[in-house]
Design a protein around this motif. Structure first.
Motif, short mmCIF file in Angstrom:
data_model
loop_
_atom_site.label_atom_id
_atom_site.label_comp_id
_atom_site.label_asym_id
_atom_site.label_seq_id
_atom_site.Cartn_x
_atom_site.Cartn_y
_atom_site.Cartn_z
N SER A 144 0.81 -1.21 0.00
CA SER A 144 0.00 0.00 0.00
C SER A 144 0.85 1.27 0.00
N GLY A 145 2.09 1.20 0.43
CA GLY A 145 2.96 2.37 0.46
C GLY A 145 3.90 2.47 -0.72
N PHE A 146 3.99 1.43 -1.51
CA PHE A 146 4.97 1.38 -2.61
C PHE A 146 4.89 2.57 -3.56
N ALA A 147 3.70 2.96 -4.00
CA ALA A 147 3.56 4.05 -4.97
C ALA A 147 4.11 5.37 -4.43
N LEU A 148 3.90 5.64 -3.15
CA LEU A 148 4.44 6.86 -2.54
C LEU A 148 5.97 6.86 -2.63
N TYR A 149 6.58 5.78 -2.20
CA TYR A 149 8.04 5.73 -2.19
C TYR A 149 8.61 5.79 -3.60
N GLU A 150 7.98 5.13 -4.52
CA GLU A 150 8.44 5.16 -5.90
C GLU A 150 8.36 6.59 -6.44
N ALA A 151 7.29 7.31 -6.12
CA ALA A 151 7.15 8.71 -6.55
C ALA A 151 8.23 9.59 -5.94
N PHE A 152 8.74 9.21 -4.78
CA PHE A 152 9.81 9.96 -4.12
C PHE A 152 11.20 9.54 -4.58
N GLY A 153 11.27 8.67 -5.56
CA GLY A 153 12.56 8.29 -6.11
C GLY A 153 13.22 7.09 -5.49
N TYR A 154 12.51 6.37 -4.64
CA TYR A 154 13.06 5.13 -4.07
C TYR A 154 12.98 4.07 -5.15
N ARG A 155 14.01 3.26 -5.24
CA ARG A 155 14.09 2.23 -6.27
C ARG A 155 14.04 0.86 -5.63
N THR A 156 13.34 -0.02 -6.31
CA THR A 156 13.17 -1.39 -5.82
C THR A 156 14.50 -2.13 -5.84
N GLU A 157 14.81 -2.77 -4.72
CA GLU A 157 15.94 -3.68 -4.64
C GLU A 157 15.45 -5.11 -4.85
N GLU A 158 14.36 -5.47 -4.17
CA GLU A 158 13.78 -6.79 -4.36
C GLU A 158 12.44 -6.91 -3.64
N ALA A 159 11.62 -7.77 -4.17
CA ALA A 159 10.38 -8.13 -3.48
C ALA A 159 10.76 -9.13 -2.40
N THR A 160 10.11 -9.04 -1.27
CA THR A 160 10.40 -9.94 -0.16
C THR A 160 9.11 -10.21 0.60
N VAL A 161 9.17 -11.09 1.56
CA VAL A 161 8.00 -11.40 2.36
C VAL A 161 8.39 -11.52 3.82
N LEU A 162 7.45 -11.15 4.68
CA LEU A 162 7.56 -11.45 6.10
C LEU A 162 6.85 -12.78 6.28
N ARG A 169 2.06 -15.31 4.76
CA ARG A 169 3.10 -14.38 4.31
C ARG A 169 2.52 -12.97 4.17
N PHE A 170 3.41 -11.98 4.26
CA PHE A 170 3.04 -10.57 4.11
C PHE A 170 4.03 -9.99 3.12
N GLU A 171 3.57 -9.71 1.91
CA GLU A 171 4.47 -9.24 0.86
C GLU A 171 4.92 -7.80 1.09
N CYS A 172 6.20 -7.56 0.80
CA CYS A 172 6.81 -6.24 0.96
C CYS A 172 7.80 -6.02 -0.19
N ILE A 173 8.31 -4.81 -0.27
CA ILE A 173 9.29 -4.48 -1.30
C ILE A 173 10.43 -3.69 -0.66
N ARG A 174 11.63 -4.23 -0.73
CA ARG A 174 12.80 -3.52 -0.22
C ARG A 174 13.20 -2.47 -1.24
N MET A 175 13.45 -1.24 -0.74
CA MET A 175 13.77 -0.12 -1.62
C MET A 175 14.90 0.70 -1.00
N ARG A 176 15.48 1.56 -1.83
CA ARG A 176 16.52 2.46 -1.33
C ARG A 176 16.56 3.71 -2.19
N LYS A 177 17.14 4.76 -1.62
CA LYS A 177 17.28 6.03 -2.33
C LYS A 177 18.57 6.70 -1.90
N SER A 178 19.34 7.14 -2.87
CA SER A 178 20.52 7.95 -2.59
C SER A 178 20.06 9.39 -2.38
#
Length: 187
Positions: A144-162, A169-178
């Motif tokens: 649910s938060g992915f679109a916000l972070y992507e709009a802020f320039g965060y880039r996907t590193e990998e899909a992951t799950v808790l 399982r609870f799907e998530c997406i690891r992201m990072r931004k310089s």
């Protein structure tokens, strides 16, 4: 709506320990309502029961913020920390290391969506991180938060799950931004 008009409807301020109960209430409501389009009720219940919405340490460190309206109601929250997230035990240790500056617990009250609250919190979080010498921010985004972070320039590193003890399982997406480009603009 202009940014000035939007910002006049709320302020961003550092969170205080006394805010924690109100923050958690807002975050849980947000997870149930906004997360409900992306996760089942069982997945949300497992997440909230096992991990909650935030660790108190993020407030105690002083890099966590709330958006507050003129009546003092908390409309949103978020910040960054170097502490290991509580949910880290449900994913590989390499995915949630201690010491990595990480955006944590960004939530908006469902009644306050589409008003710039999350964007204002993210801007304040990134500015604070820069002021404290952080060059790169990491995060684990909910779907649910992915679109916000992507709009802020965060880039996907990998899909992951808790992974929960009941094997759900609870799907998530690891992201990072310089933050290097932000540092250059701030100079």
């Amino acid at each position: 709506m202009s940014t000035d008009a939007t910002m006049s409807r709320f302020i961003i301020r550092p969170a205080h320990p006394a805010d924690i109960p109100a923050i958690r209430t807002m975050q849980e409501r947000s997870m149930w309502v906004l997360g409900g389009d992306f996760y089942t009720s069982s997945e949300i219940a497992n997440f909230l029961t096992l991990f909650g919405t935030m660790d108190d340490v993020v407030v105690e460190e002083g890099h966590y913020f709330v958006a507050e309206d003129h009546r003092g109601a908390i409309l949103g929250s978020g910040g960054w920390t170097r502490s290991r997230p509580g949910y880290a035990k449900a994913i590989a240790a390499s995915e949630a290391g201690t010491g990595m500056p990480t955006v944590r617990s960004v939530f908006v009250d469902p009644a306050a969506t589409r008003r710039g609250v999350a964007s204002a919190i993210m801007l304040r979080t990134e500015r604070d991180a820069l002021e404290h010498g952080v060059d790169t921010l990491h995060l684990t985004a909910t779907l649910s938060g992915f679109a916000l972070y992507e709009a802020f320039g965060y880039r996907t590193e990998e899909a992951t799950v808790l992974k929960f003890p009941d094997q759900s399982r609870f799907e998530c997406i690891r992201m990072r931004k310089s933050l290097g480009k932000l540092r250059t603009r701030a100079a």
